[in-house]
Structure formats: C-alpha cells, structure tokens
Write a protein that holds these residues in place. Structure first.
Motif, PDB file in Angstrom:
ATOM      1  N   GLU A  74      17.673  -7.045  -3.294  1.00  0.00           N
ATOM      2  CA  GLU A  74      17.395  -5.632  -3.001  1.00  0.00           C
ATOM      3  C   GLU A  74      16.488  -5.035  -4.078  1.00  0.00           C
ATOM      4  O   GLU A  74      15.590  -4.247  -3.770  1.00  0.00           O
ATOM      5  N   TYR A  75      16.726  -5.418  -5.352  1.00  0.00           N
ATOM      6  CA  TYR A  75      15.857  -4.913  -6.419  1.00  0.00           C
ATOM      7  C   TYR A  75      14.423  -5.404  -6.219  1.00  0.00           C
ATOM      8  O   TYR A  75      13.459  -4.668  -6.429  1.00  0.00           O
ATOM      9  N   PHE A  76      14.302  -6.677  -5.827  1.00  0.00           N
ATOM     10  CA  PHE A  76      12.969  -7.227  -5.601  1.00  0.00           C
ATOM     11  C   PHE A  76      12.251  -6.463  -4.484  1.00  0.00           C
ATOM     12  O   PHE A  76      11.106  -6.027  -4.637  1.00  0.00           O
ATOM     13  N   TRP A  77      12.953  -6.277  -3.367  1.00  0.00           N
ATOM     14  CA  TRP A  77      12.317  -5.573  -2.241  1.00  0.00           C
ATOM     15  C   TRP A  77      12.021  -4.116  -2.592  1.00  0.00           C
ATOM     16  O   TRP A  77      11.024  -3.553  -2.144  1.00  0.00           O
ATOM     17  N   LEU A  78      12.895  -3.502  -3.392  1.00  0.00           N
ATOM     18  CA  LEU A  78      12.656  -2.107  -3.796  1.00  0.00           C
ATOM     19  C   LEU A  78      11.359  -2.009  -4.604  1.00  0.00           C
ATOM     20  O   LEU A  78      10.546  -1.095  -4.393  1.00  0.00           O
ATOM     21  N   ALA A  79      11.170  -2.967  -5.512  1.00  0.00           N
ATOM     22  CA  ALA A  79       9.947  -2.957  -6.326  1.00  0.00           C
ATOM     23  C   ALA A  79       8.716  -3.169  -5.443  1.00  0.00           C
ATOM     24  O   ALA A  79       7.696  -2.490  -5.602  1.00  0.00           O
ATOM     25  N   ILE A  80       8.806  -4.106  -4.504  1.00  0.00           N
ATOM     26  CA  ILE A  80       7.671  -4.368  -3.613  1.00  0.00           C
ATOM     27  C   ILE A  80       7.413  -3.143  -2.735  1.00  0.00           C
ATOM     28  O   ILE A  80       6.260  -2.785  -2.453  1.00  0.00           O
ATOM     29  N   LEU A  81       8.501  -2.460  -2.307  1.00  0.00           N
ATOM     30  CA  LEU A  81       8.329  -1.245  -1.502  1.00  0.00           C
ATOM     31  C   LEU A  81       7.539  -0.191  -2.286  1.00  0.00           C
ATOM     32  O   LEU A  81       6.614   0.435  -1.755  1.00  0.00           O
ATOM     33  N   GLY A  82       7.904  -0.021  -3.557  1.00  0.00           N
ATOM     34  CA  GLY A  82       7.194   0.945  -4.400  1.00  0.00           C
ATOM     35  C   GLY A  82       5.706   0.627  -4.465  1.00  0.00           C
ATOM     36  O   GLY A  82       4.858   1.502  -4.303  1.00  0.00           O
ATOM     37  N   LEU A  83       5.388  -0.661  -4.664  1.00  0.00           N
ATOM     38  CA  LEU A  83       3.987  -1.070  -4.756  1.00  0.00           C
ATOM     39  C   LEU A  83       3.265  -0.866  -3.425  1.00  0.00           C
ATOM     40  O   LEU A  83       2.115  -0.422  -3.386  1.00  0.00           O
ATOM     41  N   THR A  84       3.971  -1.212  -2.337  1.00  0.00           N
ATOM     42  CA  THR A  84       3.333  -1.107  -1.024  1.00  0.00           C
ATOM     43  C   THR A  84       3.038   0.350  -0.690  1.00  0.00           C
ATOM     44  O   THR A  84       1.984   0.667  -0.139  1.00  0.00           O
ATOM     45  N   ILE A  85       3.981   1.221  -1.046  1.00  0.00           N
ATOM     46  CA  ILE A  85       3.782   2.634  -0.739  1.00  0.00           C
ATOM     47  C   ILE A  85       2.565   3.167  -1.478  1.00  0.00           C
ATOM     48  O   ILE A  85       1.705   3.818  -0.892  1.00  0.00           O
ATOM     49  N   ILE A  86       2.483   2.872  -2.748  1.00  0.00           N
ATOM     50  CA  ILE A  86       1.355   3.428  -3.503  1.00  0.00           C
ATOM     51  C   ILE A  86       0.031   2.820  -3.033  1.00  0.00           C
ATOM     52  O   ILE A  86      -0.991   3.498  -3.000  1.00  0.00           O
TER      53      ILE A  86
ATOM     54  N   GLY B 227      -7.134   4.497   3.037  1.00  0.00           N
ATOM     55  CA  GLY B 227      -8.020   3.534   3.681  1.00  0.00           C
ATOM     56  C   GLY B 227      -8.421   2.371   2.793  1.00  0.00           C
ATOM     57  O   GLY B 227      -9.319   1.611   3.115  1.00  0.00           O
ATOM     58  N   ASN B 228      -7.746   2.238   1.672  1.00  0.00           N
ATOM     59  CA  ASN B 228      -8.171   1.289   0.674  1.00  0.00           C
ATOM     60  C   ASN B 228      -7.004   0.386   0.298  1.00  0.00           C
ATOM     61  O   ASN B 228      -6.829   0.053  -0.865  1.00  0.00           O
ATOM     62  N   MET B 229      -6.212   0.020   1.322  1.00  0.00           N
ATOM     63  CA  MET B 229      -4.929  -0.605   1.016  1.00  0.00           C
ATOM     64  C   MET B 229      -5.077  -1.943   0.294  1.00  0.00           C
ATOM     65  O   MET B 229      -4.304  -2.250  -0.614  1.00  0.00           O
ATOM     66  N   ILE B 230      -6.083  -2.727   0.691  1.00  0.00           N
ATOM     67  CA  ILE B 230      -6.228  -4.048   0.061  1.00  0.00           C
ATOM     68  C   ILE B 230      -6.495  -3.873  -1.440  1.00  0.00           C
ATOM     69  O   ILE B 230      -5.876  -4.537  -2.280  1.00  0.00           O
ATOM     70  N   LYS B 231      -7.384  -2.921  -1.749  1.00  0.00           N
ATOM     71  CA  LYS B 231      -7.683  -2.696  -3.168  1.00  0.00           C
ATOM     72  C   LYS B 231      -6.464  -2.131  -3.895  1.00  0.00           C
ATOM     73  O   LYS B 231      -6.209  -2.464  -5.051  1.00  0.00           O
ATOM     74  N   GLY B 232      -5.714  -1.275  -3.204  1.00  0.00           N
ATOM     75  CA  GLY B 232      -4.485  -0.732  -3.790  1.00  0.00           C
ATOM     76  C   GLY B 232      -3.479  -1.835  -4.086  1.00  0.00           C
ATOM     77  O   GLY B 232      -2.848  -1.856  -5.148  1.00  0.00           O
ATOM     78  N   LEU B 233      -3.353  -2.787  -3.141  1.00  0.00           N
ATOM     79  CA  LEU B 233      -2.412  -3.902  -3.344  1.00  0.00           C
ATOM     80  C   LEU B 233      -2.879  -4.811  -4.476  1.00  0.00           C
ATOM     81  O   LEU B 233      -2.070  -5.268  -5.293  1.00  0.00           O
ATOM     82  N   ILE B 234      -4.197  -5.076  -4.522  1.00  0.00           N
ATOM     83  CA  ILE B 234      -4.721  -5.908  -5.620  1.00  0.00           C
ATOM     84  C   ILE B 234      -4.395  -5.233  -6.953  1.00  0.00           C
ATOM     85  O   ILE B 234      -3.913  -5.879  -7.899  1.00  0.00           O
ATOM     86  N   ALA B 235      -4.631  -3.913  -7.010  1.00  0.00           N
ATOM     87  CA  ALA B 235      -4.339  -3.179  -8.252  1.00  0.00           C
ATOM     88  C   ALA B 235      -2.849  -3.273  -8.593  1.00  0.00           C
ATOM     89  O   ALA B 235      -2.476  -3.462  -9.758  1.00  0.00           O
TER      90      ALA B 235
ATOM     91  N   LEU C  61       7.075  -3.142   5.747  1.00  0.00           N
ATOM     92  CA  LEU C  61       6.195  -3.431   6.884  1.00  0.00           C
ATOM     93  C   LEU C  61       5.638  -2.137   7.468  1.00  0.00           C
ATOM     94  O   LEU C  61       4.459  -2.045   7.812  1.00  0.00           O
ATOM     95  N   ALA C  62       6.505  -1.114   7.536  1.00  0.00           N
ATOM     96  CA  ALA C  62       6.052   0.178   8.071  1.00  0.00           C
ATOM     97  C   ALA C  62       4.961   0.765   7.181  1.00  0.00           C
ATOM     98  O   ALA C  62       3.968   1.302   7.674  1.00  0.00           O
ATOM     99  N   ALA C  63       5.150   0.636   5.854  1.00  0.00           N
ATOM    100  CA  ALA C  63       4.153   1.190   4.924  1.00  0.00           C
ATOM    101  C   ALA C  63       2.818   0.465   5.052  1.00  0.00           C
ATOM    102  O   ALA C  63       1.756   1.063   4.893  1.00  0.00           O
ATOM    103  N   VAL C  64       2.876  -0.850   5.391  1.00  0.00           N
ATOM    104  CA  VAL C  64       1.634  -1.618   5.531  1.00  0.00           C
ATOM    105  C   VAL C  64       1.011  -1.388   6.903  1.00  0.00           C
ATOM    106  O   VAL C  64      -0.191  -1.144   7.029  1.00  0.00           O
ATOM    107  N   VAL C  65       1.871  -1.458   7.937  1.00  0.00           N
ATOM    108  CA  VAL C  65       1.349  -1.467   9.311  1.00  0.00           C
ATOM    109  C   VAL C  65       1.011  -0.063   9.814  1.00  0.00           C
ATOM    110  O   VAL C  65      -0.014   0.140  10.461  1.00  0.00           O
ATOM    111  N   LEU C  66       1.857   0.930   9.500  1.00  0.00           N
ATOM    112  CA  LEU C  66       1.680   2.264  10.089  1.00  0.00           C
ATOM    113  C   LEU C  66       0.303   2.881   9.819  1.00  0.00           C
ATOM    114  O   LEU C  66      -0.344   3.350  10.755  1.00  0.00           O
TER     115      LEU C  66
END
Lengths: 509, 172
Positions: free
Chosen positions: A142-154, A160-168, A480-485
């Motif tokens: 759960e901690y791992f997914w929470l951290a990934i959720l935080g990164l995905t949201i930001i 419109g720049n999600m790939i660059k946001g994820l790389i960052a 997934l919602a943060a990425v796909v929506l």
C-alpha cells in the motif's frame, strides 16, 4: 465532556500568550523559503524544556500549524514554496499574484488554512482511535502504491505533458536512490563522494529545484515582480469570504482528504495537498482553469495541508508512530515531559491532551485575523519592493535555507547543482515539481517495493502480494484513473473539434 | 493555423513548432533512456534487495523516454511546445555565475562579506530603466549590508545556526 472540562484550563493568560507567540513564530519561519515546519520545531524545541508539558505541547503545536500556513506566503508571492506542503499552492497562487490578485490569494489561503486546520483538529479530537486503524491498514504494497499514486497525480497535472511529468517523477525517485540504501545498506550512486553517502537532502534539493530557477528568472526582465492589485485593498476580505463560500464543497473535500492522508504515517502534507488539488481540478467545471490562477487550487492545497497537522498527530499520540518529521519532534517533546504515548493517553493524560487540543483550536481560529492582516501587508511589501532588492534577498534566503537545515556547506552545493539542473530541465519542457515529489516519496516507494518483493517471494507470489488487499486495488485503480482519465478527456474533446473547410480557414487571421 | 478548431481556438495553440520540438524531445528522450540504461548497468554491483528499485526506475525511464520519442514523431501536436524563456539570457547567465562565485567563496570569506558582495552584484544584474549612479550604488550597498547583517544576526543569535565564518586571517 472531558474535553469541555479541560478546555477551560487553556484560556489562561500564559497559555494564550504561548499559543499566539508560537503561531507567529511559526508563520514567520514557515514564510522563509526552505525553512520548513521541521526546522521551526527543531530550532524552537529547546525553549520548551523549561515549560510544563501542556504549555510545551501547545507551543510546538501552534508553531507547527503556523509554519504550515506560513509556507503559502513565499509560495504565492515569490513562487518559492516556504515548505514542501506548499508546492501545489504555487501552481495557482503565483499566477494569481502575477496578475495582481496576490492579496486575494493570501486571503483565501488564510481562510482555507483555518478551516482545514480546524477540521483536522476536530477529527483528532473525536476520531483518533478510529483514524489510527487506517494507519495500521497500510502495509508495504500500500505504501508503494501510495507513492506511485502521488507521482502519477503530479505527472497528470503537467497539463498535456504527462510523459515528461512521469520522467521527471522518476528522476526524483532516482535522486532518492543516491546514498546508503535503507533496505540493503549498499552505498549507491555516490561516485565515492562522502557528501553523498547520506543521500540527497530533501530541503536543499527542494530549494534548488524550485527556488533557484525563480531567482535566475527574476534577473531577466525589468519592471516590478508582481502586478498592482486588481481591486481595492479593503475589498479582499469580503471577496475571499464569498469565494470560500462558493467553493465550500472544495474546502470540505480537501480538508477531509488532508485529514485522512495525514493519518497515514510518512504521507504528510505534500501528498495530501497534491491529492486534494488533483481532486479539486477534476471536480471543477471546465471554465475553471487550474494551473493558471484558479482560486480553487489555492483553497484545495491550503485546506488539505493544514488539515494534516491535526490528523497527523493521531498515529503519534495513539500509536507512538510519528507520521512526519514534525510529528517526531512533538513526540520527542512529549517523551521529554514524561507523557506516555498510547491508546490510554486520552484517559491517563487527559489534562495535557485536551488542553493541547483546545489551545490548538484557539490558535487556529486566531490565525484568521492575524493571517489576513499579515497577508495584506506582506503582499504590499513584496509588490512594492523593486527587483534590485527582491531578487538578491530571495537569493540570500535560498542560500540560508539550504545551509541552515544541517549547517552544511555541501547542502548549499547540492542546492546549487540541482537548481541549475532544474532550470535546464524546464527549458526542455520538463516540470520540476514531480522531481521534488519523487525525491520525497522515493524512500517510501523503495521500502514498500523492496519489502513487498521480499515478502511476496517468501510467499511464492510476488505479483499477487502487490494486489492482495482492497486498499492496494483502490490505489491501483486511482493510479490508472490518473493516467487514463486526462488522456480520455482529451480524446473526447478532440472528437468535438470539427474540420474547418478550406474556404473558411483562409479567412481566419 | 490548425486544421481543427472549436470555438475559434486552435487544437493546441502552444505547439506552433512541432518540428523543432521533435528534435529537442528526441535528444532529451535519448539522454534519459541512456541514463536509465546506465542505472540498470550500475545496479548490478548492488545486493539484490538494494538493486531492485534502481532497476525498476531505470526500466521505467527507458520505457517513458521511448514513449516520449515515439509520441513526438507520431502525435507531435499532443505534446505542448517548449516555450523559449522570455527576457535576457545573458542576465540569467551572469546571475547564475554570480551565485556560483558566491557559493564557491563562502567557505573562505565567510557569510557576511560574500553575501553583501553577492547582493550588490545581483542588484546590478537586474535590468532597470534607471542609470546606476554613486547614490544608487551607495543605497544598494547599504541595503545589502543591512539585509545580510539582519539575517546573520537573527540566525546566529536566535536560531543557533553557525553560518560560515571567514577563514582568511586578514578578516579576523
């Protein structure tokens, strides 16, 4: 009823003075870029050694609340978050200040902080044992997914720049890997530099990535840093109150998000403000442009980060697990004063705990008039200060902020290197906020990931272990919602575009 | 002008130069993919439990970088254009150099002398419509000394922070 009995003990002259001084000191320290709540508490902790337990906790609690709120001043007026919790406040607060709405932004930040702070404390008062159970539900996956959720949201907020946001975000995670591993003890990516053995310090890195580019950009153009106020100064209070009323659902939702996330150890105000900002932008009507000076963004961020102050104390007081570094300082103060932590704290030390809660409530309410007045004058001061003084002053504060946290020259060098790195990345269109969040969430993600892999291997089902609880599945669904929506919404809006006939297109300018 | 419009707004008004951005994004993608590969390669030296996260991060960086390169070729207008910085690049460069020199000299000359000098130098870097005069220089020198001393006094006296002292005998 215990609370009401003890609450009256709060209102002694000395307790009120301690609460007010604590809050003012907290606001001032929090307003300086880089000087975080942890720094404020750690520096002021020795002052409490001569106080009794109630006064000491009251002082530290109000310093914590004040510094969390104080972070919004630098975030809104200079685009340099005073505390990590205020990173999301810069997204809309600074554009508002640039267009002359800085006083209004500070006023709504004050209202939101007070409401969020009060709701967090009330949750702490009435729901502490129940909320503590949420903290215990979080295991490594759960901690791992929470951290990934935080990164995905930001990353998804990077318009419109999600790939660059994820790389960052992953660059931030990579930076968090530098130094001795918390899991294996390996010295990783240190290049034989002793300064890197302890890893990249978070506060200097944050100052470098977020504040130094601001200083450099301040030097590039003439004119004043902020536009003149759009409206008369005296109109800001009523206007801010109306805005808060119009966005009451945003205030309540963000406060609840802050309260719940604050309970989860290590998540803290930065994650809470990020999640609430994301939810606010998702729930808002399309005409509200988040990231371009939308008041709802400031409301979401400030309500959530102040709500975490009260709720973050739940695991500290009930379980003895400090959720964030500031909570750890408060825990240390409690131990120094002989207050035993645990589920029986509310019955055995009711005098201390309930007086503390009542004092926190009082100080938070008082933050409204103090914050509104301070906000008005600080805004005018920053607006009227010429860039020839403002730019070197901000530069001075960034250097002090980087140095002061550990009295380390190496931290200043790290701040400088990451500052230029961050400035360079922005020139390639990469946002820097995900790097900061990646650095913050890196240790949580790594510990969660590595422990999950080890436990999963022992159970013979690594993949299954990552998905074997309802919370994990909910977090994965949110990721997934943060990425796909955003992609889906963009695709839908594309469908609404219609080709313009050549004849009409030729007439367009 | 975009081929598609809604309410007279182009589909992505920012992206007016997808060709130039494609080159930039390709180079950035290649750089980060290389970094990801180096991270994976370097992680072989670590214990398995210490290597698992860097390998995960390295792999993610490679996948995302390839996605960035692919997106910039396949759907270039979906990626917002890279904004050129407004204002003077030279002043930025000079300001950055001043900060580097300031930090480099900090351990030798101490906080107060370097900060006052850097404060004045940064003030000079900011573009201003007014001509610099002796009075103006004196005003900024006084402001620099006042601000730096205020910070130094507050931090050392009240917050217990030991700001760097000068190491040169001349100043002691």
């Amino acid at each position: 009823m215990d609370f009401l009995n003890f609450a009256f003990d709060t209102f002694t002259l000395s307790n009120i003075a301690i609460a007010m001084i604590g809050m003012l000191l907290g606001i001032v320290i929090g307003a300086l870029p880089g000087l975080s709540s942890t720094f404020a508490l750690a520096v002021l902790l020795p002052l409490t050694f001569t106080m009794d337990a109630t006064s000491a906790l009251l002082f530290l609690g109000t310093v914590y609340m004040g510094s969390t709120y104080g972070g919004c001043f630098a975030a809104i007026l200079v685009n340099t978050p005073g505390t990590p919790q205020s990173i999301t406040t810069t997204f809309d607060g600074y554009p508002m200040a640039k267009r002359g709405d800085g006083g209004f932004a500070l006023s709504i930040a004050c209202f939101s902080s007070v409401i969020g702070g009060i709701l967090g404390i009330i949750a702490f008062l009435f729901l502490a044992p129940q909320l503590a159970k949420i903290a215990l539900l979080f295991r490594p996956p759960e901690y791992f997914w929470l951290a990934i959720l935080g990164l995905t949201i930001i990353a998804s907020l990077s318009e419109g720049n999600m790939i660059k946001g994820l790389i960052a975000g992953f660059i931030g995670l990579l930076l968090s890997q530098i130094g001795v591993s918390v899991v294996s003890g390996d010295a990783r990516f240190t290049f034989e530099q002793t300064a890197l053995i302890g890893g990249i310090p978070f506060i200097p890195a944050t100052i470098g990535l977020l504040c130094l580019p601001v200083v450099i950009d301040l030097l590039s153009e003439p004119g004043h840093h902020l536009a003149s106020p759009l409206r008369a100064r005296n109109g800001q209070f009523g206007r801010a109150a109306r805005e808060i009323w119009n966005q009451k659902s945003n205030v309540v939702r963000s406060s609840i998000i802050g309260t719940v996330i604050g309970v989860i150890p290590a998540a803290g105000g930065a994650v809470a403000s990020l999640v609430s900002y994301s939810e606010a932008s998702r729930a808002a009507p399309p005409e509200r442009k988040f990231g371009q000076g939308e008041p709802g963004g400031v409301i979401a961020s400030e309500a959530a980060n102040n709500a975490t102050v009260g709720s973050g104390l739940v695991p500290t007081f009930v379980l003895g697990i400090p959720g964030t570094p500031p909570d750890a300082v408060i825990l240390a103060a409690m131990l120094v004063h002989g207050v035993q932590i645990g589920p029986k704290l509310f019955t055995e030390h009711g005098d201390v705990v309930y007086t503390f809660i009542a004092g926190m409530l009082f100080a938070t309410v008082m933050m409204l008039p103090v914050g509104l007045v301070l906000g008005r004058y600080i805004y005018l001061l920053v607006m009227k200060t010429p860039k020839t003084i403002l730019a070197p002053t901000v530069a001075l504060m960034t250097l002090i902020g980087a140095f002061a946290i550990q009295n380390s020259y190496h931290d200043v060098v790290i701040m400088l290197v990451l500052g230029f790195f961050g400035w360079g990345l922005t020139r390639f269109g990469f946002p820097v906020a995900p790097i900061v969040l990646g650095l913050l969430l890196g240790p949580i993600a790594e510990q969660g990931f590595a422990q999950s892999v080890m436990i999963g291997s022992a159970k013979g089902d690594v993949i299954g272990y990552f998905f074997n609880s309802t919370i994990s599945i909910l977090l994965v669904a949110s990721i997934l919602a943060a990425v796909v929506l955003p992609t889906l919404l963009r695709a839908i809006s594309h469908r609404r575009y219609v080709p313009i006939p050549e004849t009409q297109r030729a007439n367009k300018p | 002008m975009s081929q598609f419009q809604r309410r007279n707004v182009p589909i992505n008004p920012n992206n007016t130069k997808p060709g130039k951005d494609r080159t930039t994004n390709t180079f950035a993608g290649l750089g980060f993919a290389t970094l990801g590969a180096l991270v994976i390669w370097n992680s072989q030296e670590f214990e398995s439990s210490g290597a698992v996260t860097p390998i995960f991060i390295g792999t993610a960086l490679i996948v995302l970088s390839v996605s960035l390169i692919a997106a910039s070729f396949l759907v270039p207008r979906a990626i917002p254009s890279i904004e050129a910085p407004s204002g003077s690049l030279w002043r930025r460069a000079i300001g950055a150099m001043v900060i580097v020199v300031w930090v480099s000299l900090l351990p030798y000359f101490g906080f107060l002398p370097t900060s006052i000098a850097a404060f004045i130098a940064i003030s000079f870097t900011v573009p201003t419509a007014q001509v610099w005069s002796v009075q103006k220089f004196a005003f900024h020198a006084f402001t620099a000394a006042a601000v730096a001393t205020l910070f130094w006094f507050t931090l050392t006296s009240y917050l217990g922070i030991a700001l760097p002292e000068t190491q040169l005998p001349f100043f002691n």
